[in-house]
Design a protein around this motif. Structure first.
Motif, PDB file in Angstrom:
ATOM      1  N   ASN A   1       0.836  -1.186   0.000  1.00  0.00           N
ATOM      2  CA  ASN A   1       0.000   0.000   0.000  1.00  0.00           C
ATOM      3  C   ASN A   1       0.880   1.248   0.000  1.00  0.00           C
ATOM      4  N   PRO A   2       0.941   1.980  -1.115  1.00  0.00           N
ATOM      5  CA  PRO A   2       1.824   3.143  -1.181  1.00  0.00           C
ATOM      6  C   PRO A   2       1.439   4.242  -0.197  1.00  0.00           C
ATOM      7  N   ALA A   3       0.244   4.150   0.384  1.00  0.00           N
ATOM      8  CA  ALA A   3      -0.198   5.192   1.308  1.00  0.00           C
ATOM      9  C   ALA A   3       0.650   5.262   2.568  1.00  0.00           C
ATOM     10  N   VAL A   4       1.445   4.179   2.848  1.00  0.00           N
ATOM     11  CA  VAL A   4       2.256   4.215   4.065  1.00  0.00           C
ATOM     12  C   VAL A   4       3.501   5.086   3.883  1.00  0.00           C
ATOM     13  N   LEU A   5       3.818   5.507   2.658  1.00  0.00           N
ATOM     14  CA  LEU A   5       4.994   6.359   2.419  1.00  0.00           C
ATOM     15  C   LEU A   5       4.697   7.790   2.879  1.00  0.00           C
ATOM     16  N   PRO A   6       5.647   8.646   3.253  1.00  0.00           N
ATOM     17  CA  PRO A   6       7.074   8.342   3.294  1.00  0.00           C
ATOM     18  C   PRO A   6       7.461   7.515   4.523  1.00  0.00           C
ATOM     19  N   LEU A   7       8.499   6.713   4.340  1.00  0.00           N
ATOM     20  CA  LEU A   7       8.899   5.811   5.413  1.00  0.00           C
ATOM     21  C   LEU A   7      10.308   6.114   5.893  1.00  0.00           C
ATOM     22  N   GLU A   8      10.570   5.736   7.116  1.00  0.00           N
ATOM     23  CA  GLU A   8      11.927   5.806   7.643  1.00  0.00           C
ATOM     24  C   GLU A   8      12.789   4.855   6.809  1.00  0.00           C
ATOM     25  N   ASP A   9      14.136   5.042   6.882  1.00  0.00           N
ATOM     26  CA  ASP A   9      15.049   4.196   6.105  1.00  0.00           C
ATOM     27  C   ASP A   9      14.811   2.701   6.326  1.00  0.00           C
ATOM     28  N   ASP A  10      14.751   2.280   7.606  1.00  0.00           N
ATOM     29  CA  ASP A  10      14.600   0.850   7.889  1.00  0.00           C
ATOM     30  C   ASP A  10      13.307   0.337   7.293  1.00  0.00           C
ATOM     31  N   ALA A  11      12.225   1.079   7.521  1.00  0.00           N
ATOM     32  CA  ALA A  11      10.915   0.644   7.035  1.00  0.00           C
ATOM     33  C   ALA A  11      10.922   0.554   5.519  1.00  0.00           C
ATOM     34  N   ARG A  12      11.523   1.558   4.875  1.00  0.00           N
ATOM     35  CA  ARG A  12      11.546   1.563   3.410  1.00  0.00           C
ATOM     36  C   ARG A  12      12.331   0.363   2.877  1.00  0.00           C
ATOM     37  N   GLU A  13      13.456   0.069   3.538  1.00  0.00           N
ATOM     38  CA  GLU A  13      14.268  -1.052   3.045  1.00  0.00           C
ATOM     39  C   GLU A  13      13.608  -2.400   3.304  1.00  0.00           C
ATOM     40  N   VAL A  14      12.900  -2.515   4.432  1.00  0.00           N
ATOM     41  CA  VAL A  14      12.188  -3.777   4.704  1.00  0.00           C
ATOM     42  C   VAL A  14      11.079  -3.949   3.668  1.00  0.00           C
ATOM     43  N   LEU A  15      10.363  -2.878   3.424  1.00  0.00           N
ATOM     44  CA  LEU A  15       9.272  -2.916   2.439  1.00  0.00           C
ATOM     45  C   LEU A  15       9.808  -3.287   1.046  1.00  0.00           C
ATOM     46  N   GLN A  16      10.865  -2.581   0.631  1.00  0.00           N
ATOM     47  CA  GLN A  16      11.415  -2.856  -0.708  1.00  0.00           C
ATOM     48  C   GLN A  16      12.039  -4.244  -0.774  1.00  0.00           C
ATOM     49  N   GLY A  17      12.755  -4.604   0.288  1.00  0.00           N
ATOM     50  CA  GLY A  17      13.466  -5.892   0.291  1.00  0.00           C
ATOM     51  C   GLY A  17      12.523  -7.075   0.225  1.00  0.00           C
ATOM     52  N   LEU A  18      11.438  -7.011   0.993  1.00  0.00           N
ATOM     53  CA  LEU A  18      10.509  -8.141   1.009  1.00  0.00           C
ATOM     54  C   LEU A  18       9.559  -8.109  -0.187  1.00  0.00           C
ATOM     55  N   SER A  19       9.547  -6.986  -0.893  1.00  0.00           N
ATOM     56  CA  SER A  19       8.703  -6.891  -2.089  1.00  0.00           C
ATOM     57  C   SER A  19       9.488  -7.266  -3.348  1.00  0.00           C
ATOM     58  N   SER A  20      10.811  -7.416  -3.210  1.00  0.00           N
ATOM     59  CA  SER A  20      11.597  -7.697  -4.420  1.00  0.00           C
ATOM     60  C   SER A  20      11.798  -9.200  -4.600  1.00  0.00           C
ATOM     61  N   SER A  21      12.351  -9.548  -5.739  1.00  0.00           N
ATOM     62  CA  SER A  21      12.563 -10.957  -6.028  1.00  0.00           C
ATOM     63  C   SER A  21      13.984 -11.144  -6.570  1.00  0.00           C
ATOM     64  N   PRO A  22      14.870 -11.897  -5.913  1.00  0.00           N
ATOM     65  CA  PRO A  22      14.656 -12.598  -4.639  1.00  0.00           C
ATOM     66  C   PRO A  22      14.537 -11.617  -3.468  1.00  0.00           C
ATOM     67  N   LYS A  23      13.909 -12.094  -2.395  1.00  0.00           N
ATOM     68  CA  LYS A  23      13.684 -11.230  -1.232  1.00  0.00           C
ATOM     69  C   LYS A  23      14.991 -10.986  -0.484  1.00  0.00           C
ATOM     70  N   LYS A  24      15.088  -9.812   0.144  1.00  0.00           N
ATOM     71  CA  LYS A  24      16.305  -9.511   0.920  1.00  0.00           C
ATOM     72  C   LYS A  24      15.965  -8.589   2.091  1.00  0.00           C
ATOM     73  N   LEU A  25      16.878  -8.534   3.054  1.00  0.00           N
ATOM     74  CA  LEU A  25      16.746  -7.619   4.197  1.00  0.00           C
ATOM     75  C   LEU A  25      18.101  -6.975   4.469  1.00  0.00           C
ATOM     76  N   PRO A  26      18.131  -5.724   4.959  1.00  0.00           N
ATOM     77  CA  PRO A  26      19.435  -5.086   5.209  1.00  0.00           C
ATOM     78  C   PRO A  26      20.110  -5.658   6.465  1.00  0.00           C
ATOM     79  N   PRO A  27      21.388  -6.078   6.330  1.00  0.00           N
ATOM     80  CA  PRO A  27      22.070  -6.714   7.460  1.00  0.00           C
ATOM     81  C   PRO A  27      22.225  -5.831   8.691  1.00  0.00           C
ATOM     82  N   ARG A  28      22.136  -4.495   8.533  1.00  0.00           N
ATOM     83  CA  ARG A  28      22.293  -3.671   9.746  1.00  0.00           C
ATOM     84  C   ARG A  28      21.176  -3.976  10.752  1.00  0.00           C
TER      85      ARG A  28
END
Ligand code: AVI
Length: 318
Positions: free
Chosen positions: A4-31
């Motif tokens: 749901n794009p309505a949750v934007l703008p997001l903090e860095d962590d949230a944005r990366e979790v959203l993008q990472g789990l929405s991409s293929s293959p899925k990923k998460l930031p190691p920090r």
């Protein structure tokens, strides 16, 4: 999966979790590994018999800290990126005290808790050292260093640079170089290529601590993003990627499942065997190190290794 794009703008962590789990293959930031539990698990990892990195690097410092400080020249200000338990740092500080009248130590970390631990340790064991902790994300900003007076030696040890992809690693070092002055230097600790079975064991230990560390990233997302990851439904998975010369950590879904992440208004489907890529840990050759240094505009001055050449500490000059 629904986003749901309505949750934007997001903090860095949230944005990366959203993008990472929405991409293929899925990923998460190691920090995201390093919440309080993850940092404690990482400390346990550094003491595992299979995780040779810490003990090997420590032995290099025990043997050569004096020559390292001497090679760094007149640097009496020591900056450490990512404050750890400061065991190796103590060796460098002791060597610096033996060579300079006064020594200043600037531990840099995003976590003020880590900085407190480092400061406490140094002021207790070496009260002659002046400590100025700096809360800062050095991966985004290191320009502050140019305001620190005197000749500087930056420690970036523990193979931390190995968790960045080559372009990002060069960019980080380039940025660091631009915030230092000619004559300043950097001590870089890197893990070298070695037989694959040794590498795989280091990241998939028999006590299961690394598995716990990897799965902890899902606990953090459950807590911080109101998600319902079932940790038992994922398996710690380690691969050697020969092409990129890196160990990869993944979390593999054991079943067909759907995970909800309320704070991101996101639902993610997993097929059995599907993975989330959580970390890369690059293992270097001399050629890779040369490329990293030259891309960053730094000159390799001297390298110290253990007898097996499993790990190396290199002095790079600005
Ligand atoms: C922090 N970093 C250098 C560790 C490494 O070896 O890449 C992180 C780690 N991941 C699993 N075990 C340790």
């Amino acid at each position: 999966m629904s986003v749901n794009p309505a949750v934007l703008p997001l903090e860095d962590d949230a944005r990366e979790v959203l993008q990472g789990l929405s991409s293929s293959p899925k990923k998460l930031p190691p920090r995201l590994f390093y919440d309080q539990a993850g940092s404690a698990l990482f400390e346990q990892i550094t003491e595992l018999p299979e995780y040779y990195l810490t003990a090997t690097e420590q032995a290099i410092f025990e043997r050569h800290a004096g020559s390292m400080v001497q090679a760094a020249g007149a640097a009496s200000t020591i900056i450490e990126l990512g404050a750890g338990t400061a065991r190796k740092t103590m060796l460098v500080l002791r060597a610096a005290l033996a060579q300079h009248r006064s020594v200043t130590f600037i531990p840099v970390d995003v976590s003020s808790f880590a900085l407190d631990v480092a400061q406490q340790r140094v002021t207790t064991e070496l009260p002659q050292v002046t400590v100025h902790p700096l809360v800062m994300d050095y991966t985004r900003k290191s320009s502050t260093f140019s305001r620190i007076p005197g000749r500087k030696l930056v420690l970036y040890i523990g193979s931390s640079i190995g968790n960045f992809e080559p372009m990002a690693a060069s960019a980080l070092l380039r940025h660091l170089r631009s915030s230092l002055a000619p004559g300043d230097s950097l001590l870089l600790g890197i893990d070298m290529q070695k037989p694959v079975d040794i590498l795989l064991r280091a990241y998939d230990d028999s006590a299961g601590v690394t598995a716990h560390f990897n799965l902890n990233i899902l606990s953090r997302i459950n807590r911080e993003f109101d998600a319902d990851f079932d940790l038992a439904a994922f398996q710690h998975c380690v691969r050697w990627n020969h092409h990129d010369s890196r160990i990869e950590m993944h979390l593999k879904s054991r079943t067909h499942q759907r995970v909800h992440i309320e704070a991101l208004d996101l639902a993610v489907n997993f097929n059995p065997g599907e993975t989330i890529h959580t970390e890369n840990s690059y293992k270097f050759t001399s050629a890779m190190l040369n490329a990293l240094a030259s891309n960053a505009g730094l000159t390799i001055e001297q390298t110290w290794r253990d007898e097996r050449s499993w790990f190396s500490v290199t002095l790079l000059r600005v």
